[in-house]
Write a protein that holds these residues in place. Structure first.
Motif, mmCIF file in Angstrom:
data_model
loop_
_atom_site.group_PDB
_atom_site.id
_atom_site.type_symbol
_atom_site.label_atom_id
_atom_site.label_comp_id
_atom_site.label_asym_id
_atom_site.label_seq_id
_atom_site.Cartn_x
_atom_site.Cartn_y
_atom_site.Cartn_z
ATOM 1 N N SER A 185 0.839 -1.197 0.000
ATOM 2 C CA SER A 185 0.000 0.000 0.000
ATOM 3 C C SER A 185 0.879 1.254 0.000
ATOM 4 C CB SER A 185 -0.934 -0.004 1.219
ATOM 5 O OG SER A 185 -0.191 0.052 2.428
ATOM 6 N N LYS A 186 0.272 2.395 0.024
ATOM 7 C CA LYS A 186 0.965 3.679 -0.046
ATOM 8 C C LYS A 186 1.991 3.804 1.079
ATOM 9 C CE LYS A 186 -0.057 8.652 0.104
ATOM 10 N NZ LYS A 186 -1.152 9.647 0.261
ATOM 11 N N LEU A 187 3.183 4.306 0.741
ATOM 12 C CA LEU A 187 4.206 4.519 1.753
ATOM 13 C C LEU A 187 3.811 5.657 2.682
ATOM 14 C CD1 LEU A 187 7.477 4.288 -0.384
ATOM 15 C CD2 LEU A 187 6.603 2.579 1.211
ATOM 16 N N ASP A 188 4.093 5.493 3.974
ATOM 17 C CA ASP A 188 3.902 6.596 4.897
ATOM 18 C C ASP A 188 5.161 7.467 4.880
ATOM 19 O OD1 ASP A 188 5.835 5.330 6.496
ATOM 20 O OD2 ASP A 188 4.343 4.382 7.784
ATOM 21 N N SER A 189 5.229 8.444 5.760
ATOM 22 C CA SER A 189 6.345 9.397 5.735
ATOM 23 C C SER A 189 7.681 8.725 6.024
ATOM 24 C CB SER A 189 6.091 10.521 6.750
ATOM 25 O OG SER A 189 5.793 9.975 8.031
ATOM 26 N N ILE A 201 -0.925 -14.933 1.800
ATOM 27 C CA ILE A 201 -1.527 -16.228 1.498
ATOM 28 C C ILE A 201 -2.383 -16.687 2.673
ATOM 29 C CG2 ILE A 201 -1.074 -18.640 0.922
ATOM 30 C CD1 ILE A 201 1.594 -17.717 -0.261
ATOM 31 N N PRO A 202 -3.705 -16.787 2.491
ATOM 32 C CA PRO A 202 -4.566 -17.311 3.551
ATOM 33 C C PRO A 202 -4.476 -18.834 3.573
ATOM 34 C CG PRO A 202 -5.876 -16.798 1.615
ATOM 35 C CD PRO A 202 -4.470 -16.388 1.289
ATOM 36 N N LEU A 203 -4.427 -19.404 4.760
ATOM 37 C CA LEU A 203 -4.343 -20.848 4.905
ATOM 38 C C LEU A 203 -5.619 -21.377 5.553
ATOM 39 C CD1 LEU A 203 -0.683 -21.152 6.243
ATOM 40 C CD2 LEU A 203 -1.472 -21.396 3.882
ATOM 41 N N VAL A 204 -6.232 -22.358 4.916
ATOM 42 C CA VAL A 204 -7.429 -23.017 5.432
ATOM 43 C C VAL A 204 -7.112 -24.508 5.548
ATOM 44 C CG1 VAL A 204 -9.853 -23.561 5.018
ATOM 45 C CG2 VAL A 204 -8.958 -21.309 4.401
ATOM 46 N N ASP A 205 -7.302 -25.047 6.734
ATOM 47 C CA ASP A 205 -6.931 -26.439 6.987
ATOM 48 C C ASP A 205 -5.472 -26.678 6.614
ATOM 49 O OD1 ASP A 205 -9.499 -27.032 7.876
ATOM 50 O OD2 ASP A 205 -10.187 -27.551 5.863
ATOM 51 N N ARG A 206 -4.636 -25.691 6.909
ATOM 52 C CA ARG A 206 -3.187 -25.762 6.707
ATOM 53 C C ARG A 206 -2.783 -25.818 5.234
ATOM 54 N NH1 ARG A 206 -0.135 -26.808 11.022
ATOM 55 N NH2 ARG A 206 1.418 -27.957 9.817
ATOM 56 N N ARG A 207 -3.673 -25.368 4.370
ATOM 57 C CA ARG A 207 -3.362 -25.339 2.945
ATOM 58 C C ARG A 207 -3.681 -23.960 2.357
ATOM 59 N NH1 ARG A 207 -2.149 -30.109 0.657
ATOM 60 N NH2 ARG A 207 -2.567 -31.994 1.851
ATOM 61 N N PRO A 208 -2.914 -23.522 1.338
ATOM 62 C CA PRO A 208 -3.186 -22.231 0.701
ATOM 63 C C PRO A 208 -4.589 -22.192 0.101
ATOM 64 C CG PRO A 208 -1.039 -23.063 0.054
ATOM 65 C CD PRO A 208 -1.715 -24.183 0.760
ATOM 66 N N ALA A 209 -5.298 -21.101 0.384
ATOM 67 C CA ALA A 209 -6.664 -20.944 -0.132
ATOM 68 C C ALA A 209 -6.766 -19.830 -1.162
ATOM 69 C CB ALA A 209 -7.625 -20.667 1.022
ATOM 70 N N GLY A 210 -5.642 -19.227 -1.514
ATOM 71 C CA GLY A 210 -5.649 -18.134 -2.480
ATOM 72 C C GLY A 210 -4.493 -17.195 -2.224
ATOM 73 N N THR A 211 -4.578 -15.995 -2.757
ATOM 74 C CA THR A 211 -3.553 -14.977 -2.523
ATOM 75 C C THR A 211 -4.201 -13.599 -2.470
ATOM 76 O OG1 THR A 211 -3.098 -14.471 -4.867
ATOM 77 C CG2 THR A 211 -1.873 -16.309 -3.875
ATOM 78 N N GLY A 212 -3.516 -12.685 -1.818
ATOM 79 C CA GLY A 212 -3.896 -11.276 -1.826
ATOM 80 C C GLY A 212 -2.672 -10.438 -2.132
ATOM 81 N N LEU A 213 -2.836 -9.412 -2.943
ATOM 82 C CA LEU A 213 -1.708 -8.563 -3.338
ATOM 83 C C LEU A 213 -2.183 -7.121 -3.447
ATOM 84 C CD1 LEU A 213 1.330 -8.836 -4.344
ATOM 85 C CD2 LEU A 213 0.398 -8.678 -6.651
ATOM 86 N N ILE A 214 -1.460 -6.212 -2.829
ATOM 87 C CA ILE A 214 -1.720 -4.779 -2.941
ATOM 88 C C ILE A 214 -0.637 -4.184 -3.830
ATOM 89 C CG2 ILE A 214 -1.841 -2.589 -1.699
ATOM 90 C CD1 ILE A 214 -2.802 -4.181 0.747
ATOM 91 N N PHE A 215 -1.025 -3.383 -4.814
ATOM 92 C CA PHE A 215 -0.040 -2.871 -5.772
ATOM 93 C C PHE A 215 -0.493 -1.511 -6.312
ATOM 94 C CE2 PHE A 215 -3.147 -5.545 -7.752
ATOM 95 C CZ PHE A 215 -3.506 -4.914 -8.922
ATOM 96 N N ALA A 216 0.454 -0.804 -6.891
ATOM 97 C CA ALA A 216 0.193 0.536 -7.406
ATOM 98 C C ALA A 216 -0.148 0.511 -8.887
ATOM 99 C CB ALA A 216 1.399 1.443 -7.175
#
Length: 256
Positions: free
Chosen positions: A50-54, A160-175
């Motif tokens: 996400s956006k850089l702070d000061s 990476i969210p883990l459900v039942d100890r396995r990857p359930a998808g991905t999340g990425l924040i970008f410009a």
């Protein structure tokens, strides 16, 4: 919220074999300098990507390396009257005016490692694995063969969210960039790296980026198959940013 270690990650991420080490690189540098692991909110307004702070802006200008901490040690990045080095030593956030040595707040809570918008996109998930997405020369070359120009400036953090100890998808924040102004997007995928959502995270400098219909067009697309078809310049900027972010995920997680 539980964050598993890199050894456990190697076992769990069978379909995502090429991830780097378990904590973002700049956070590890911060730990080396201060003696403790920060949250991504030391440098970002709402988590990695996400956006850089000061403080993050000054750290970036100073070189984004270990020497940069010394260069900005005596500065007061957040304007709270306390130097960056003093805040780091006291475990208060040098990028947040509300966080001071006397009242550091909860910025070091483990939950702070995962931006709230990412957590909200995967309701009920309690276990997360934040991972570096540090592009190698091979990654950049692979992306170029597929028509996407990436560079070290595209390095990011994958959640990476883990459900039942396995990857359930991905999340990425970008410009994304439009007419020289950055705005920030959130992309989530399923475990097969098909896009499930693209939405605006911060667009104060480009308010017209909010509410575009183009975001719905990405749902269901494979991250390495995003095309640029829009005629409007702003929508083209969104498509380009999503295409680059998708390719980052693909080359880092699929070993293209």
């Amino acid at each position: 919220m539980k964050i598993i270690n890199a050894v456990a990650a190697a076992t769990l991420l069978l379909s995502l074999p090429t991830l780097a080490t378990a904590m973002p690189a700049y956070a590890r540098a911060y730990k080396q300098e201060s003696g403790y692991m920060p949250s991504c909110n030391a440098c970002h307004t709402d988590g990695g990507g996400s956006k850089l702070d000061s403080f993050g802006e000054e750290f970036k200008v100073a070189g984004k390396n270990m020497a940069a901490f010394g260069k900005i040690a005596n500065k007061d990045s957040d304007g709270d009257g306390i130097s960056n080095s003093a805040e780091m030593q006291a475990k208060s956030n040098p990028g947040d005016k509300k966080s001071t040595p006397k009242n550091p707040g909860n910025w070091l809570d483990i939950a702070s490692l995962i931006p709230r918008e990412v957590r909200h996109a995967f309701p009920g998930v309690l276990t997360w694995l934040p991972q570096d997405a540090l592009l190698t020369k091979a990654d950049i070359a692979a992306a170029k063969k597929m028509g996407v120009e990436l560079s070290a400036d595209d390095n990011n953090t994958i959640y990476i969210p883990l459900v039942d100890r396995r990857p359930a998808g991905t999340g990425l924040i970008f410009a994304a960039n439009y007419q020289g102004k950055d705005f920030f997007l959130l992309m989530t995928t399923d475990k097969k790296l098909n896009i499930s959502r693209v939405s605006v995270l911060h667009a104060d400098k480009v308010p017209s980026a909010k509410g575009l219909k183009v975001y719905d067009q990405f749902v269901g697309q494979a991250v390495n198959k995003v095309s640029i078809s829009a005629k409007a310049p702003l929508e083209q900027a969104v498509q380009l940013a999503v295409k680059r972010a998708g390719m980052l995920l693909y080359v880092r997680l699929r070993g293209a």
